[in-house]
Design an enzyme around this catalytic site. Structure first.
Site, short mmCIF file in Angstrom:
data_model
loop_
_atom_site.label_atom_id
_atom_site.label_comp_id
_atom_site.label_asym_id
_atom_site.label_seq_id
_atom_site.Cartn_x
_atom_site.Cartn_y
_atom_site.Cartn_z
N HIS A 83 0.85 -1.20 0.00
CA HIS A 83 0.00 0.00 0.00
C HIS A 83 0.87 1.24 0.00
O HIS A 83 2.05 1.21 0.34
CB HIS A 83 -0.96 0.02 1.19
CG HIS A 83 -0.32 0.40 2.48
ND1 HIS A 83 -0.17 1.71 2.89
CD2 HIS A 83 0.25 -0.35 3.45
CE1 HIS A 83 0.44 1.74 4.07
NE2 HIS A 83 0.72 0.50 4.43
N CYS A 84 0.26 2.35 -0.41
CA CYS A 84 0.86 3.67 -0.28
C CYS A 84 -0.21 4.53 0.39
O CYS A 84 -1.03 4.00 1.14
CB CYS A 84 1.32 4.21 -1.64
SG CYS A 84 0.03 4.30 -2.89
N ALA A 85 -0.22 5.81 0.15
CA ALA A 85 -1.22 6.67 0.81
C ALA A 85 -2.63 6.33 0.34
O ALA A 85 -3.55 6.19 1.13
CB ALA A 85 -0.90 8.13 0.57
#
Length: 137
Positions: free
Chosen positions: A70-72
């Site tokens: 995941h990222c933001a």
């Protein structure tokens, strides 16, 4: 095409009897935006330079059957890192040098996860209201 896991599914996995870094691993590819909180037990591998480090990450996690990226927001960095990682591990598996594995992307990224679970210390650590307060719903 990336396969996704929902925030609720990830929360259930973290709270299950599964063991982090043995049964699953959460890889957070946020860069400077990593500050302000993270999923408990996640591994930060910034997208900036991810390509240069993917083989090292695969070596560290190749015994782990489920790896979640995941990222933001999980719109660009997370899915791209998941694709690169999956391609690297798939190539090793095709050569008989890796076992079957699943690579997933957290739907909605850390923003959606923290919005729902920021008050749960089993799921979120290092959370800072001054960073995420503006995203409260």
């Amino acid at each position: 095409m990336a396969k996704y896991i929902s925030p609720d599914e990830l929360a259930a996995l973290i709270k299950s009897d599964k063991v982090p870094m043995k049964d699953y691993c959460v890889v957070d590819v946020r860069d400077d935006d990593y500050y302000g909180g993270n999923i408990k037990g996640s591994h930060n591998s910034p997208s900036n330079g991810f390509l240069a480090r993917v083989e090292e990450l695969v070596a560290q996690t190749k015994e782990i059957p489920t790896v979640i990226f995941h990222c933001a927001l999980s719109q660009v960095r997370g899915p791209k890192a998941a694709r690169v990682y999956a391609e690297t591990r798939d190539a090793l598996e095709a050569q008989g040098k890796d076992k079957h594995h699943e690579v997933l992307v957290l739907r909605g990224g850390f923003q959606d996860f923290q919005a729902k679970y920021k008050d749960d210390p089993e799921l979120i650590e290092n959370w800072k209201k001054e960073v995420w307060g503006e995203f409260e719903f």
